[in-house]
Design an enzyme around this catalytic site. Structure first.
Site, mmCIF file in Angstrom:
data_model
loop_
_atom_site.group_PDB
_atom_site.id
_atom_site.type_symbol
_atom_site.label_atom_id
_atom_site.label_comp_id
_atom_site.label_asym_id
_atom_site.label_seq_id
_atom_site.Cartn_x
_atom_site.Cartn_y
_atom_site.Cartn_z
ATOM 1 N N ARG A 244 0.812 -1.419 0.087
ATOM 2 C CA ARG A 244 0.115 -0.082 -0.137
ATOM 3 C C ARG A 244 1.056 1.360 0.072
ATOM 4 O O ARG A 244 1.973 1.283 0.730
ATOM 5 C CB ARG A 244 -1.034 0.001 1.344
ATOM 6 C CG ARG A 244 -2.077 -0.885 1.144
ATOM 7 C CD ARG A 244 -3.157 -0.631 0.020
ATOM 8 N NE ARG A 244 -4.266 -1.729 0.026
ATOM 9 C CZ ARG A 244 -4.370 -2.545 -0.777
ATOM 10 N NH1 ARG A 244 -3.199 -2.897 -1.446
ATOM 11 N NH2 ARG A 244 -5.451 -3.223 -0.828
ATOM 12 N N GLU A 272 -3.028 7.495 -5.457
ATOM 13 C CA GLU A 272 -3.079 6.523 -6.504
ATOM 14 C C GLU A 272 -4.111 7.054 -7.435
ATOM 15 O O GLU A 272 -5.325 6.726 -7.072
ATOM 16 C CB GLU A 272 -3.360 5.176 -5.819
ATOM 17 C CG GLU A 272 -3.187 4.270 -6.996
ATOM 18 C CD GLU A 272 -3.009 2.578 -6.329
ATOM 19 O OE1 GLU A 272 -3.465 1.783 -7.271
ATOM 20 O OE2 GLU A 272 -3.099 2.409 -5.164
ATOM 21 N N HIS A 291 -0.651 -0.286 -10.003
ATOM 22 C CA HIS A 291 -1.220 -1.307 -9.351
ATOM 23 C C HIS A 291 -1.914 -2.562 -10.078
ATOM 24 O O HIS A 291 -2.938 -2.761 -10.177
ATOM 25 C CB HIS A 291 -2.565 -0.632 -8.618
ATOM 26 C CG HIS A 291 -2.881 -1.476 -7.246
ATOM 27 N ND1 HIS A 291 -3.531 -0.643 -6.259
ATOM 28 C CD2 HIS A 291 -2.848 -2.739 -6.851
ATOM 29 C CE1 HIS A 291 -3.919 -1.564 -5.316
ATOM 30 N NE2 HIS A 291 -3.189 -2.779 -5.698
#
Length: 333
Positions: A244, A272, A291
């Protein structure tokens, strides 16, 4: 004349269209054999789900199952999540009802571990710098720096002996590397069984050639890698984040990377995505991906397989393989 056993009513609750990735034809058939699946498949909101549903198979896009949603589902007994973290959907009302919650995080862990292992191989082979130099000189000069090449003898530091961390350890056994782990919940005995050395975070950062993050994002771990921790890392070391983004102080890592002292492979930045003006998009010592380490494409069905296995076990009266409890939420992703 024997009667047909009653199948518990069930529904899918996830982004419409996702069900085709989550459930293969065979897995959809397995689900249909043990539950009475309501249509449409899937539902997009809890308000659409029939009140008689006892089993929910959820996935990405499932909203929070709070008091209002649960009031409309009075007989719900199982939430089988066909994805990783359940943080976006669980609530105190869900726990208070005693509804069983399961997660497919262990299935999602497999591609993350594979991605991490592949990244470590690429990093220790200096693939990204070699690619750039080779492109620049168009084959007219030698581009391999032998002093930067090879995994043998490297120290790989893993922050967190999580499910993903342990799968990475398993894969790293095929390399001639030293693996050290920092994890407050890992015992020395467990570390020995895993074939790794248990060290504190400070030692791991100061001595590792590659630091790979596998800790959950909690209040206690937010920005656990800040300016002081980054300053402790070896010159030229790599920080690899497939966990994360909030584990790392973005301003601090950006400053280090702009200076050129450290390298980073970041699959999960914070925020993000990063703003379009972030220098990390253009730095030669940064590999930035959007991601993609977790389940993608054909890998998503692995999570559906596990979720349906949990449903089968529940219907058969067996305990879940991967239950999630309220108490576990303060230490898991």
């Amino acid at each position: 004349m024997p009667t047909t056993p009653r199948l518990p009513p069930a529904a899918l609750l996830m982004y419409p269209g996702l069900e085709a990735l989550v459930l293969s034809a065979g897995t959809r058939g397995r689900l249909g054999a043990v539950v009475d699946l309501a249509t449409p498949v899937p539902f997009a909101t809890p308000a659409e789900v029939p009140a008689e549903v006892e089993v929910l198979v959820t996935g990405w896009g499932c909203p929070v199952l709070g008091a209002q949603a649960l009031a409309a589902l009075p007989v719900l007994r199982l939430v089988a999540h066909a994805a990783g973290t359940v943080r976006s959907l669980v609530s105190d009302a869900l726990w208070d009802r005693g509804i069983v919650v399961t997660s497919a995080a262990s299935a999602n862990a497999v591609p993350v571990a594979e991605f991490t292992f592949a990244a470590i191989i690429m990093i220790t082979k200096d693939v990204f710098a070699v690619r750039d130099r080779h492109r620049d000189v168009r084959g007219c000069e030698a581009v391999v720096d032998q002093s930067r090449m090879g995994s043998r003898g490297r120290r790989i530091g893993l922050v967190g002996a999580s499910t993903i961390g342990r799968l990475v350890i398993e894969r790293l056994r095929s390399l001639d590397v030293e693996v050290v782990v920092a994890d407050p919940y890992l015992t020395t005995t467990e570390a020995t069984e895993l074939g790794v050395a248990l060290v504190d975070l400070d030692e791991l950062l100061a001595t590792s050639d590659v630091v790979s993050l596998h800790a959950p994002l909690l209040a206690s771990t937010r920005h656990m890698i800040g300016a002081d921790q980054l300053a402790a890392m070896r010159d030229g070391a790599w920080l690899l984040n497939t966990a994360r983004g909030g584990l790392v102080d973005t301003d601090a890592i950006t400053a280090e990377l702009v200076s050129g002292r450290l390298n980073a492979f970041v699959d999960t930045p914070h925020p993000e995505p990063l703003p379009s003006g972030s220098p990390l998009y253009d730095l030669p010592n940064v590999v930035l991906t959007p991601h993609i380490a977790g389940a993608m494409g054909s890998e998503v069905s692995r999570m559906g397989d596990l979720a349906v296995t949990e449903v089968e076990r529940f219907v058969a009266g067996l305990p879940p393989l991967h239950p999630i409890t309220r108490d576990a939420m303060d230490r898991i992703a």
